[in-house]
Scaffold this active site. Structure first.
Site, PDB file in Angstrom:
ATOM      1  N   GLU A   1      25.091  -5.507  17.635  1.00 50.62           N
ATOM      2  CA  GLU A   1      24.151  -6.509  18.124  1.00 50.62           C
ATOM      3  C   GLU A   1      24.775  -7.889  18.244  1.00 50.62           C
ATOM      4  OE1 GLU A   1      21.982  -3.024  16.869  1.00 50.62           O
ATOM      5  OE2 GLU A   1      23.434  -4.264  15.768  1.00 50.62           O
TER       6      GLU A   1
ATOM      7  N   GLN B   1      17.729  -2.637  20.328  1.00 52.22           N
ATOM      8  CA  GLN B   1      16.896  -1.450  20.511  1.00 52.22           C
ATOM      9  C   GLN B   1      15.543  -1.550  19.812  1.00 52.22           C
ATOM     10  OE1 GLN B   1      18.430   2.647  19.376  1.00 52.22           O
ATOM     11  NE2 GLN B   1      19.054   2.460  21.524  1.00 52.22           N
ATOM     12  N   PHE B   2      15.522  -2.174  18.650  1.00 53.31           N
ATOM     13  CA  PHE B   2      14.294  -2.452  17.919  1.00 53.31           C
ATOM     14  C   PHE B   2      14.427  -3.833  17.295  1.00 53.31           C
ATOM     15  CE2 PHE B   2      14.542   2.147  17.971  1.00 53.31           C
ATOM     16  CZ  PHE B   2      13.237   2.546  18.214  1.00 53.31           C
ATOM     17  N   ALA B   3      13.294  -4.483  17.057  1.00 53.43           N
ATOM     18  CA  ALA B   3      13.333  -5.801  16.424  1.00 53.43           C
ATOM     19  C   ALA B   3      14.052  -5.748  15.079  1.00 53.43           C
ATOM     20  CB  ALA B   3      11.909  -6.332  16.236  1.00 53.43           C
ATOM     21  N   ASP B   4      13.933  -4.624  14.376  1.00 54.12           N
ATOM     22  CA  ASP B   4      14.593  -4.461  13.082  1.00 54.12           C
ATOM     23  C   ASP B   4      16.110  -4.570  13.198  1.00 54.12           C
ATOM     24  OD1 ASP B   4      12.186  -2.874  11.380  1.00 54.12           O
ATOM     25  OD2 ASP B   4      12.210  -2.568  13.542  1.00 54.12           O
TER      26      ASP B   4
ATOM     27  N   ILE C   1      17.755  -6.716  15.098  1.00 50.67           N
ATOM     28  CA  ILE C   1      18.177  -8.024  15.596  1.00 50.67           C
ATOM     29  C   ILE C   1      19.023  -8.790  14.573  1.00 50.67           C
ATOM     30  CG2 ILE C   1      16.228  -9.440  14.784  1.00 50.67           C
ATOM     31  CD1 ILE C   1      16.232 -10.783  17.546  1.00 50.67           C
TER      32      ILE C   1
ATOM     33  N   PRO D   1      21.843  -8.367  12.759  1.00 50.74           N
ATOM     34  CA  PRO D   1      23.277  -8.621  12.936  1.00 50.74           C
ATOM     35  C   PRO D   1      23.578  -9.593  14.073  1.00 50.74           C
ATOM     36  CG  PRO D   1      22.867  -6.270  12.661  1.00 50.74           C
ATOM     37  CD  PRO D   1      21.541  -6.916  12.866  1.00 50.74           C
TER      38      PRO D   1
ATOM     39  N   HIS E   1      11.964   0.601  12.238  1.00 51.65           N
ATOM     40  CA  HIS E   1      11.600   0.633  13.651  1.00 51.65           C
ATOM     41  C   HIS E   1      10.253  -0.031  13.906  1.00 51.65           C
ATOM     42  CE1 HIS E   1      14.286   4.093  12.938  1.00 51.65           C
ATOM     43  NE2 HIS E   1      14.743   3.850  14.148  1.00 51.65           N
TER      44      HIS E   1
END
Length: 539
Positions: A260, A282-285, A287, A289, A329
């Site tokens: 990321e 791919q998912f907010a989780d 973000i 890195p 996720h």
């Protein structure tokens, strides 16, 4: 005329950063024309190479197939010049990456606050490797006289002195200069185009985003889309990029590694050369890195360059909980991202808004984050059919900072009324709750659409009219964007209020459980919003 190249200058200690590995990985994979020039003086500040790294940059680079590495004596001018000349020519003609590792001494203090005598045990050895006396000796061997060298030194000293004096006598910035260049001016200030064209089909939210990007890529060859799994094999885990790689080619729509920081940080360079990257995590989780690049580089570039280098990029972030996505996720992260100044942030609740905002972001010269609730993508969550829309026309553009009063009421002096301020999934909870209570004529609902800039005028007007306010968010409610917004409303509208501004969000737990019962217990719902509405109206 040779082709362009990029030179990235690094200190050797920086190669221990994970983000450097991400960069090496991608340039080797994509065979990009870049030269990494590494100055290795064996020191960080007080920690030396033996303490902090298992190998130097030259040795490290051997593990990246396709990244050729060379090690040189950085104090030897002839070796340095001839090596770099060959490397530059090779990179220009063959368009592939190189790493040049140059050994050199540290001759001075790292910082005035920590003097080298405190911790260095190699000062005498470093002085013996000083490149300046070696260069003077080389110049004399090539016909330069003492007078020539004295004249050169004199000219250099005079130039430095002149520049230094000019700096000392230059005007200080004015206090008001602090407030300039946080954003570059955007041409998108008004809503334009057809939002609901006659004969258009009603489509799900994810398709509105897909069609918006397809239209942009048709008209703008500089537009790129990349991220994890968005390429031709899958087209995104939510099918939000399906068919795009087939239509526009792998050079414009492509997969990245799981990195990321690279995905976010690479947009700075892309933007600098006139490209317009649309990237995804791919998912907010996932973000987290990328936050270093988002905070340190992307958001600050315009401000720190006085408007010369705004980073024009779009970061798409699927967000939110539904369907037992579990702790990795399902998270909401807008409070962290809204605390990064220098970003514009959208969080639409329906497909038409998403398409209009996507078009606005493309024409905006600033960095934009778009939160796209994955529970609204296909309206599979009960009560979210309102996220589907007649697809707006190609020319539809929705500016940032314009909230939507989607359920408006008249001023009523003889009834209790309530303004709900919300965004994303909260819009659907609010609409459903007011309908199930039969209170549509007593409840006004404001969909923020963008979290920054924030349409404070519309918010305050609604609250002052209704006299009571509920802020609805999916995030845990403590210490959040929604709680800060509640405080701002309380401060600005206090004399108009008949009750404290209230907030409802998820339970304040560390993560969203995988179990569906616990997930439902944690996040808000129509029923929970109904209960909060009743409590506030009765206050």
């Amino acid at each position: 005329m040779g082709q362009g190249i990029v030179v990235c200058s690094l200190g050797d200690a920086s190669i221990t950063e994970g983000e450097v590995s991400e960069a090496f990985q991608m340039v080797a994979l994509k065979q990009l024309p870049i030269i990494y020039l590494i100055q290795d003086n064996d020191w960080d500040i007080s920690a030396n190479a033996k303490e902090t790294r298992a190998q130097n940059a030259y040795e490290y680079a051997q593990g990246f197939h396709g990244l050729e590495a060379i090690s040189i004596d950085g104090t030897d001018f002839e070796e340095s010049y001839s090596t770099l000349e060959k490397v530059i020519e090779t990179v220009r003609t063959e368009q592939r990456p190189f790493l040049v590792h140059a050994k050199c001494p540290l001759l001075n203090h790292h910082t005035s606050g920590v003097r080298m005598e405190f911790y260095r045990d190699d000062l005498e050895e470093s002085q013996q490797r000083d490149p300046y006396p070696k260069f003077v000796k080389l110049m004399k061997a090539n016909g330069f006289s003492e007078t020539d060298l004295d004249d050169i030194e004199h000219d250099i000293r005079e130039n430095v002195k002149s520049d230094y004096e000019a700096t000392l006598t230059s005007d200080d910035p004015k206090p008001e200069d602090l407030f300039t260049h946080d954003f570059a001016p955007t041409p998108i200030t008004e809503e334009v185009g057809e939002r609901s064209p006659k004969g258009a089909e009603k489509v799900v939210m994810v398709d509105c985003a897909l069609f918006a990007i397809e239209e942009l890529m048709q008209d703008h060859p500089e537009c790129l889309l990349y991220g994890q799994d968005v390429g031709g094999r899958l087209g995104g885990v939510f099918r939000e990029a399906t068919t795009l790689a087939q239509k526009f080619g792998d050079h414009r729509v492509f997969n990245t590694s799981i990195q990321e920081a690279f995905i976010v940080g690479s947009t700075v360079g892309m933007s600098a050369v006139g490209l317009k990257p649309i990237v995804e995590v791919q998912f907010a989780d996932y973000i987290w890195p990328g936050l270093n690049q988002l905070f340190t580089e992307v958001s600050r570039s315009c401000y720190l360059s006085e408007g010369k280098w705004p980073v024009s990029m779009i970061l798409r972030v699927p967000i939110g909980a539904y369907g037992s996505g579990g702790p990795y996720h399902s998270s909401s992260v807008e409070s962290v991202v809204t605390n990064i100044r220098g970003l514009k942030i959208a969080y639409p609740s329906n497909g038409a808004d998403l398409k209009g905002l996507m078009k606005a972001t493309y024409h905006d010269p600033n960095p934009v984050v778009i939160f796209e609730h994955k529970g609204l993508y296909w309206s599979k969550v009960p009560g979210t059919k309102g996220a589907t829309s007649v697809e707006p026309a190609k020319d539809y553009i929705l500016p940032f900072g314009k909230a939507w009063v989607l359920q408006e009421i008249w001023l009523k002096d003889n009834e209790e009324t309530l303004s709900i301020i919300t965004y994303g999934m909260g819009v659907h909870w609010a609409v459903n709750a007011s309908a199930e209570l039969g209170l549509q004529d007593q409840i006004e609902i404001v969909d923020l659409r963008t979290l920054h800039p924030l349409d404070e005028e519309t918010i305050f007007k609604s609250v002052k009219k209704c006299k009571k306010c509920l802020v609805v968010t999916e995030e845990p409610s403590d210490n959040t964007f929604a709680r800060a917004l509640s405080g701002k409303i309380q401060e600005e509208c206090f004399q108009y209020l008949d009750a404290p501004v209230m907030t409802i969000g998820s339970e304040n737990m560390p993560a969203i459980p995988l179990n569906s019962t616990l997930e439902e217990t944690m996040i808000p719902s129509t029923e929970k919003v109904k209960a909060k509405i009743n409590a506030l109206l009765k206050y």
